[in-house]
Design an enzyme around this catalytic site. Structure first.
Site, short mmCIF file in Angstrom:
data_model
loop_
_atom_site.label_atom_id
_atom_site.label_comp_id
_atom_site.label_asym_id
_atom_site.label_seq_id
_atom_site.Cartn_x
_atom_site.Cartn_y
_atom_site.Cartn_z
N PRO A 2 2.70 -11.54 -4.91
CA PRO A 2 3.62 -12.66 -4.70
C PRO A 2 4.66 -12.28 -3.66
CG PRO A 2 4.07 -11.58 -6.79
CD PRO A 2 2.79 -11.00 -6.27
N GLU A 3 5.05 -13.25 -2.83
CA GLU A 3 6.05 -13.00 -1.80
C GLU A 3 7.36 -13.66 -2.21
OE1 GLU A 3 4.60 -13.54 2.21
OE2 GLU A 3 2.57 -13.02 1.62
N LYS A 61 11.62 -9.20 -3.03
CA LYS A 61 10.70 -9.48 -4.13
C LYS A 61 11.18 -8.86 -5.44
CE LYS A 61 7.03 -9.16 -0.68
NZ LYS A 61 5.78 -8.45 -0.28
N HIS A 107 -2.97 -11.82 -22.19
CA HIS A 107 -2.44 -10.62 -21.56
C HIS A 107 -0.93 -10.48 -21.75
CE1 HIS A 107 -6.35 -9.94 -19.74
NE2 HIS A 107 -6.35 -11.20 -19.31
N ARG A 135 -3.26 -7.44 -14.87
CA ARG A 135 -3.70 -6.21 -14.22
C ARG A 135 -2.77 -5.02 -14.48
NH1 ARG A 135 -5.06 -9.34 -8.53
NH2 ARG A 135 -6.75 -10.63 -9.36
N ARG A 192 13.82 -0.18 16.46
CA ARG A 192 12.65 0.26 15.71
C ARG A 192 11.46 0.62 16.60
NH1 ARG A 192 12.02 0.01 10.20
NH2 ARG A 192 14.29 0.06 10.38
N ARG A 307 -5.57 -5.15 6.77
CA ARG A 307 -5.59 -6.52 6.26
C ARG A 307 -5.92 -7.44 7.43
NH1 ARG A 307 0.50 -6.87 4.10
NH2 ARG A 307 0.22 -4.64 3.79
#
Length: 324
Positions: A2-3, A61, A107, A135, A192, A307
């Site tokens: 989740p973001e 998050k 769960h 999970r 950066r 990804r």
């Protein structure tokens, strides 16, 4: 994972349903979900039982409920709470508000019984706060709060308390945080010397952005993911910040992005922003902006950091000095 919008949806739900209520009982059904609470199950119960939730806060998050100690504050800050109940959702964690007699989820890992309370119209609120995790990558734990380094509130929510759990102190502020500074972000981006998408995914630089919203923001800002950050001018940075903020606010209005039944709000409802995605997952489909401008350009999927990145090469041309 989740973001930010998905976690913020949960925070808002908890703020409405849990703030001001006391935890009257704790039932731990699977101790693995408390593995981050190093002092064990009984210590967790002892810290949470009897505590009153005064607010729910999020940075990036990371999500935590500020606890008011029933024996009084222990913080060096006068009359301030000193502990927080952190909830890490991981890959499949859910925080659900349920009636005590509702069937137990398959769960279910941790169950908190809350004091009686009513909504604004007098309707009694459900008394169970349940942590469900298929999970078991997520979990709950109690931790101390410490002063923020900049003296500003710890995150979104939490009123004006300049406090934050130690485990979240290294996380940068996110674009929805009132204390987020676009100017500071621009300076750090320039220093950066990496690719733009890598920078957006760096939670120590700007928090809450994952793969989905990075692709959506880059498409909205018409910027390629491999753009070197040290080439960004201030207007470029402001454009990407505005795009990230707009995309996340739209996702919040839709309840987040849910691709399966795992990402839900506190009432168990899925978000529907996935219907409105412009870039992510649309490889081989026409770019909607190009279509609106009379072109037919297909969205592409390219490998990135083990990804995928989804983009339109007409709207987001690859820079000659691209960085991986």
């Amino acid at each position: 994972m989740p973001e930010l919008p998905e976690v913020e949806v949960v925070r808002r739900g908890l703020a409405r349903w849990v703030t001001g209520r006391t935890v009257e009982d704790v039932d731990v059904l699977d101790a693995r979900s408390l593995r981050r609470h190093v002092h064990g199950v009984e210590d967790f119960r002892g810290n949470v039982t009897g505590a009153r939730v005064t607010d729910v806060v999020r940075r990036g998050k990371f999500l935590w409920m500020i606890l008011e100690d029933p024996d009084g504050p222990r913080s060096a800050l006068a009359a301030a709470p000193s502990t927080a109940l952190m909830a890490h959702l991981g890959m499949s964690g859910q925080l659900l508000i349920e009636e005590p007699d509702a069937p137990l989820e398959k769960h279910l890992k941790v169950r908190l019984r809350l004091s009686a309370a009513s909504d604004a119209d007098g309707t009694p609120l459900p008394a169970d706060l349940r942590f469900v995790d298929q999970r078991i990558f997520g979990g709950m734990f109690v931790t101390d709060l410490e002063p923020t380094t900049d003296g500003r509130p710890g995150g979104l929510g939490g009123g004006s308390l300049p406090l934050i759990p130690r485990q979240a102190a290294h996380i940068a502020r996110d674009p929805l945080d009132p204390a987020f500074s676009a100017e500071s972000f621009h300076r750090r981006l320039r220093e950066r010397k990496t690719s733009l998408k890598r920078a957006l995914l760096d939670q120590g630089l700007i928090s809450g952005i994952g793969n989905i919203y990075a692709d959506e923001a880059l498409w909205a800002a018409r910027m390629h993911y491999a753009r070197p950050t040290d080439t960004l001018r201030r207007p470029d940075t402001l454009r990407i910040v505005e795009a990230v903020t707009t995309v996340m606010r739209r996702a919040l209005e839709a309840g987040g992005t849910s691709f399966d039944s795992l990402y839900v709000n506190v009432n168990g409802a899925s978000g529907y922003f996935a219907r409105d995605l412009e870039a992510y997952g649309r490889a081989g489909q026409p770019c909607r902006r190009c279509l609106s401008e009379g072109r037919t350009t297909l969205m592409r999927r390219e490998a990135f950091m083990n990804r995928s990145s989804f983009l339109c090469l007409f709207c987001q041309p690859r820079p000659r000095n691209a960085r991986a």
